[in-house]
Design an enzyme around this catalytic site. Structure first.
Site, PDB file in Angstrom:
ATOM      1  N   SER A   1       0.858  -1.182   0.000  1.00  0.00           N
ATOM      2  CA  SER A   1       0.000   0.000   0.000  1.00  0.00           C
ATOM      3  C   SER A   1       0.893   1.230   0.000  1.00  0.00           C
ATOM      4  O   SER A   1       2.064   1.162   0.386  1.00  0.00           O
ATOM      5  CB  SER A   1      -0.865   0.016   1.268  1.00  0.00           C
ATOM      6  OG  SER A   1      -1.463   1.285   1.456  1.00  0.00           O
TER       7      SER A   1
ATOM      8  N   TYR B   1      -1.571  -0.878  10.444  1.00  0.00           N
ATOM      9  CA  TYR B   1      -1.698  -1.048   8.993  1.00  0.00           C
ATOM     10  C   TYR B   1      -0.420  -0.573   8.289  1.00  0.00           C
ATOM     11  O   TYR B   1       0.129  -1.260   7.434  1.00  0.00           O
ATOM     12  CB  TYR B   1      -2.918  -0.275   8.478  1.00  0.00           C
ATOM     13  CG  TYR B   1      -3.231  -0.507   7.026  1.00  0.00           C
ATOM     14  CD1 TYR B   1      -3.939  -1.631   6.618  1.00  0.00           C
ATOM     15  CD2 TYR B   1      -2.811   0.396   6.050  1.00  0.00           C
ATOM     16  CE1 TYR B   1      -4.231  -1.844   5.277  1.00  0.00           C
ATOM     17  CE2 TYR B   1      -3.091   0.185   4.711  1.00  0.00           C
ATOM     18  CZ  TYR B   1      -3.806  -0.936   4.334  1.00  0.00           C
ATOM     19  OH  TYR B   1      -4.076  -1.148   3.001  1.00  0.00           O
TER      20      TYR B   1
END
Ligand code: NAD
Length: 255
Positions: free
Chosen positions: A145, A158
């Protein structure tokens, strides 16, 4: 060859939704067979129906990537269904969590996010790499990501999980150099999928982060999947689909 993604026998994790589903559809369009695995049986089955309706060949199976045993079973399932090892493995499954500061985030949430997002990809690389290496060709795609190099507040677990996926992918690429097996790591920014349901960092924070890092009207999943598979065909290591993220990437001298 230069067109590894054509008629590839592929395994996709987290194929029941969003970007994973888009990968399955795109692989099907390129004439490949695809194993659509997901922790959610119903969603995986829906993806198979969509791939089949588009003329592709697909098979659904349940796999929780946080379990090494289940990922090992996934490899056996793939071997049985294809009659050989896969040519392409897309380690895509991931979850989004957020909303709390580091000091407030329960350890259980850290474990949950790292178990799926980081350990899931470690399991996929651990199980499939020896098989591809033995075959002497193939490609691995890991989905990280933009969070791997951003630092959005209230999303520490995350961010850490995705930075881990990036480091893992770079290491794997170096280790597989010259073997015929390529590694590609995808670092998308904001793509509207079901994952946003898990990320409760608040509209204001999302907006502030968005202004700095991402554009939430980012490209649709289908376009991300196409761009990435084209990059695999070129043997490219990094795929950063949005310009904003690319600028940050370049400023870190990673391109
Ligand atoms: P999504 O929620 O639409 O799809 C994720 C899929 O993974 C779901 O079908 C879910 O059931 C499955 N899944 C969840 N836990 C699993 C597990 N333990 N084992 C197997 N499958 C599991 O999300 P998405 O946006 O398509 O995300 C796909 C990947 O892209 C993730 O790794 C995510 O972190 C990454 N990503 C997404 C964005 C975005 O903006 N959507 C941005 C950057 C990176």
């Amino acid at each position: 060859g230069s067109r590894r993604t054509q008629q590839a026998d592929a395994v996709v994790t987290g194929a029941g939704s969003g970007i994973g589903r888009a990968f399955a559809l795109e692989i099907g369009k390129r004439g490949g067979r695809v194993i659509c695995s997901d922790i959610d049986a119903e969603r995986a089955r829906e993806t198979v129906e969509l791939v089949s309706a588009a003329g592709g060949k697909a098979f659904d199976t349940v796999c929780d990537v946080s379990s090494l045993a289940e990922v090992a079973t996934l490899a056996h399932t793939a071997e049985e269904w294809f009659g050989k090892n896969p040519d392409l493995v897309v380690n895509n499954a991931g979850i989004g969590r957020g909303g709390t500061l580091i000091g407030e985030t329960p350890p259980a949430e850290w474990h949950q996010v790292l178990d799926v997002n980081l350990w899931g990809v470690i399991h996929g690389c651990h199980v499939f790499t020896p098989r591809l290496r033995e075959a002497g060709h193939g490609a691995i795609v890991n989905v990280a990501s933009a969070a791997a190099f951003g630092s959005a507040p209230r999303m520490a677990a995350y961010n850490v999980s995705k930075a881990g996926v990036l480091a893992l992918s770079e290491t794997l690429a170096a280790e597989l150099s010259g073997t015929g097996v390529t590694v590609t790591v995808l670092c998308p920014t904001g793509v509207r999928t079901n994952i946003l349901e898990g990320v409760s960092i608040g509209d204001e924070n999302l907006q502030r982060w968005g202004d700095r890092l991402i554009r939430w009207t980012g490209r649709p999943p289908g376009s991300i999947a196409r761009t990435t598979l084209d990059a695999v065909d070129r043997g490219q290591l990094y795929v950063v689909p949005q310009l904003e993220a690319k600028a940050i990437w370049q400023s870190k001298r990673l391109l």
